[in-house]
Write an enzyme that holds these catalytic residues in place. Structure first.
Site, PDB file in Angstrom:
ATOM      1  N   HIS A  29     -97.587   7.935  10.555  1.00  0.00           N
ATOM      2  CA  HIS A  29     -98.296   9.193  10.813  1.00  0.00           C
ATOM      3  C   HIS A  29     -97.372  10.399  10.972  1.00  0.00           C
ATOM      4  O   HIS A  29     -97.390  11.103  11.975  1.00  0.00           O
ATOM      5  CB  HIS A  29     -99.205   9.046  12.041  1.00  0.00           C
ATOM      6  CG  HIS A  29    -100.339   8.114  11.834  1.00  0.00           C
ATOM      7  ND1 HIS A  29    -101.409   8.022  12.707  1.00  0.00           N
ATOM      8  CD2 HIS A  29    -100.597   7.197  10.860  1.00  0.00           C
ATOM      9  CE1 HIS A  29    -102.263   7.104  12.275  1.00  0.00           C
ATOM     10  NE2 HIS A  29    -101.773   6.593  11.152  1.00  0.00           N
ATOM     11  N   GLN A  77     -93.937   4.958   6.764  1.00  0.00           N
ATOM     12  CA  GLN A  77     -94.550   6.113   6.120  1.00  0.00           C
ATOM     13  C   GLN A  77     -93.618   7.322   6.097  1.00  0.00           C
ATOM     14  O   GLN A  77     -93.992   8.392   5.609  1.00  0.00           O
ATOM     15  CB  GLN A  77     -95.850   6.471   6.840  1.00  0.00           C
ATOM     16  CG  GLN A  77     -96.903   5.385   6.759  1.00  0.00           C
ATOM     17  CD  GLN A  77     -98.135   5.697   7.598  1.00  0.00           C
ATOM     18  OE1 GLN A  77     -98.281   6.776   8.167  1.00  0.00           O
ATOM     19  NE2 GLN A  77     -99.030   4.718   7.698  1.00  0.00           N
ATOM     20  N   GLU A 101    -111.957  12.229   7.310  1.00  0.00           N
ATOM     21  CA  GLU A 101    -112.693  13.479   7.456  1.00  0.00           C
ATOM     22  C   GLU A 101    -112.217  14.538   6.468  1.00  0.00           C
ATOM     23  O   GLU A 101    -111.046  14.601   6.119  1.00  0.00           O
ATOM     24  CB  GLU A 101    -112.511  14.058   8.862  1.00  0.00           C
ATOM     25  CG  GLU A 101    -112.969  13.173   9.989  1.00  0.00           C
ATOM     26  CD  GLU A 101    -112.699  13.794  11.349  1.00  0.00           C
ATOM     27  OE1 GLU A 101    -113.092  13.180  12.356  1.00  0.00           O
ATOM     28  OE2 GLU A 101    -112.095  14.892  11.412  1.00  0.00           O
ATOM     29  N   TYR A 161    -108.674  -0.609  14.918  1.00  0.00           N
ATOM     30  CA  TYR A 161    -108.483  -1.647  13.909  1.00  0.00           C
ATOM     31  C   TYR A 161    -108.920  -3.017  14.433  1.00  0.00           C
ATOM     32  O   TYR A 161    -109.282  -3.899  13.663  1.00  0.00           O
ATOM     33  CB  TYR A 161    -107.028  -1.678  13.453  1.00  0.00           C
ATOM     34  CG  TYR A 161    -106.644  -0.439  12.675  1.00  0.00           C
ATOM     35  CD1 TYR A 161    -107.176  -0.206  11.411  1.00  0.00           C
ATOM     36  CD2 TYR A 161    -105.780   0.499  13.212  1.00  0.00           C
ATOM     37  CE1 TYR A 161    -106.853   0.939  10.693  1.00  0.00           C
ATOM     38  CE2 TYR A 161    -105.445   1.647  12.497  1.00  0.00           C
ATOM     39  CZ  TYR A 161    -105.987   1.861  11.247  1.00  0.00           C
ATOM     40  OH  TYR A 161    -105.666   2.996  10.541  1.00  0.00           O
ATOM     41  N   TYR A 208    -110.246  19.734  16.609  1.00  0.00           N
ATOM     42  CA  TYR A 208    -110.950  18.845  15.679  1.00  0.00           C
ATOM     43  C   TYR A 208    -111.176  17.443  16.243  1.00  0.00           C
ATOM     44  O   TYR A 208    -111.586  16.543  15.514  1.00  0.00           O
ATOM     45  CB  TYR A 208    -110.241  18.849  14.331  1.00  0.00           C
ATOM     46  CG  TYR A 208    -110.461  20.181  13.655  1.00  0.00           C
ATOM     47  CD1 TYR A 208    -111.521  20.377  12.789  1.00  0.00           C
ATOM     48  CD2 TYR A 208    -109.677  21.276  13.986  1.00  0.00           C
ATOM     49  CE1 TYR A 208    -111.779  21.612  12.231  1.00  0.00           C
ATOM     50  CE2 TYR A 208    -109.921  22.541  13.435  1.00  0.00           C
ATOM     51  CZ  TYR A 208    -110.975  22.695  12.573  1.00  0.00           C
ATOM     52  OH  TYR A 208    -111.249  23.941  12.035  1.00  0.00           O
TER      53      TYR A 208
END
Length: 365
Positions: free
Chosen positions: A140, A78, A234, A255, A244
């Protein structure tokens, strides 16, 4: 009974037909390798960043120019060249901002740099933010950037997947939203600037992997969405200093199917205003303020990777009251949304042969 069924089918067709005909898709460019960042220049030209570490100018005549001068980055998983943003005074100062996965001791981490954009290259490059610590892995990194009306730059990060617990700790930048001045210095009113051992750039924490951010037009507040694990994506309204919840609070599961954290709510932690279960893998978002789709005015638009659709969320004040799925017929992963100056909506599709599409009304206005 037969006549009733015919009537129901007629009513259904009347509901569906206008929806199917309310937009058309224009293909602006093809052959883009996992495009991620996108901005529209004052000239009408477009800059597209490919995750593998290439920055392209799409010229108004249809040609492409490769922009040189990017720093070294980790283009794996990513990671790579991520978001693009223009300084609010770009027309005068030519500052282009970009986030990317920066290599270094310990692995890689999200970094943000700015540089002056010329016709063919970047100059005067300055790295204004470096995520600490760097970690191993290729997942991430986040990352979105957005300027607010006061000129503050917000940067979203991921918790790098294997370092999820660091999202709850203030001594690092993982799983956080950062707030900086445009040149990279820390505002003196940031919430943790006087907290011992806390990173002063932190604006909020307890995030998993934020890939969508936008300023809410009426309130000026920052809204973001973040990826949940197996479910639990979210939408959050960001408050200075708020927690949060990740990984202590989530609507998702491991997973493997196991539970995570301590439920969906804990005292002292901010709750999301919208949750997707199962996950749609949201990426990119904007509040629509154009004139080409008048009935979309004020809607929050969200791209979906795994969901392969564009989601239109209808708002009532700061509450989401309805969700509409669009573009599912394209069967593409939508990475990024950008409002075009003419009121259309640019879309980047995430693929090795990615596309830049433009959403326009079905008929000329």
């Amino acid at each position: 009974m037969e006549s009733l069924m015919r009537m129901l089918l007629l009513l259904l067709s009347l509901l569906v037909t206008p929806l199917a005909a309310e937009y058309r898709i224009q293909t602006v460019a093809q052959g883009l390798h996992h495009p991620w960042g996108l901005v529209e220049l004052p000239s009408g030209e477009l800059l597209v960043g490919e995750r593998r570490g290439r920055l392209l100018r799409l010229n108004t005549d249809g040609s492409r120019t490769l922009i040189a001068g990017l720093p070294k980055m980790v283009s794996a998983g990513q990671g790579g060249l991520l978001d693009l943003a223009l300084h609010p005074n770009f027309a005068e100062n030519r500052w282009l901002y970009f986030s990317y996965s920066q290599p270094g001791k310990g692995g890689a981490g999200t970094a943000v740099a700015r540089a002056k954009l010329t016709d063919t290259h970047l100059s005067s490059l300055e790295v204004i933010f470096v995520q600490q610590p760097k970690t191993t892995g290729s997942a991430h990194f986040g990352s979105r950037m957005v300027f607010d009306a006061q000129g503050y730059l917000f940067i979203t990060t991921g918790e790098r997947y294997h370092a999820r617990d660091k999202a709850q700790q203030l001594d690092n930048h993982l799983g956080k939203i950062l707030r900086l001045h445009d040149e990279g210095t820390v505002p003196t009113d940031n919430p943790f600037i006087n907290t011992p051992h806390a990173k002063p750039e932190i604006w909020s924490y307890g995030h998993r992997n934020i890939q969508g951010a936008a300023i809410h037009p009426p309130s000026g507040e920052l809204w973001v969405h973040e990826h949940g694990p197996r479910g639990g994506d979210e939408v959050n309204i960001i408050k200075a200093g708020a927690n949060y919840g990740w990984p202590l609070v989530t609507h998702g599961r491991e997973y493997s199917g196991g539970s995570i954290g301590q439920g969906t709510h804990l005292k002292g932690m901010a709750d999301p205003i919208w949750v997707w279960v199962p996950s749609i893998a949201p990426s990119g978002m904007l509040f629509y303020r154009g004139e080409l789709f008048p009935h979309w005015q004020g809607s929050l638009l969200v791209g979906a990777l795994a969901g392969q659709k564009l989601v239109r969320l209808t708002l009532n004040g700061q509450k989401i009251v309805n969700e509409q799925a669009l573009l599912g017929e394209l069967n593409v992963r939508i990475r990024t949304l950008v409002a075009a100056k003419d009121g259309g909506i640019y879309l980047l599709t995430d693929a090795a042969n990615g596309q830049l599409l433009k959403l326009l009304p079905a008929t000329d206005q």
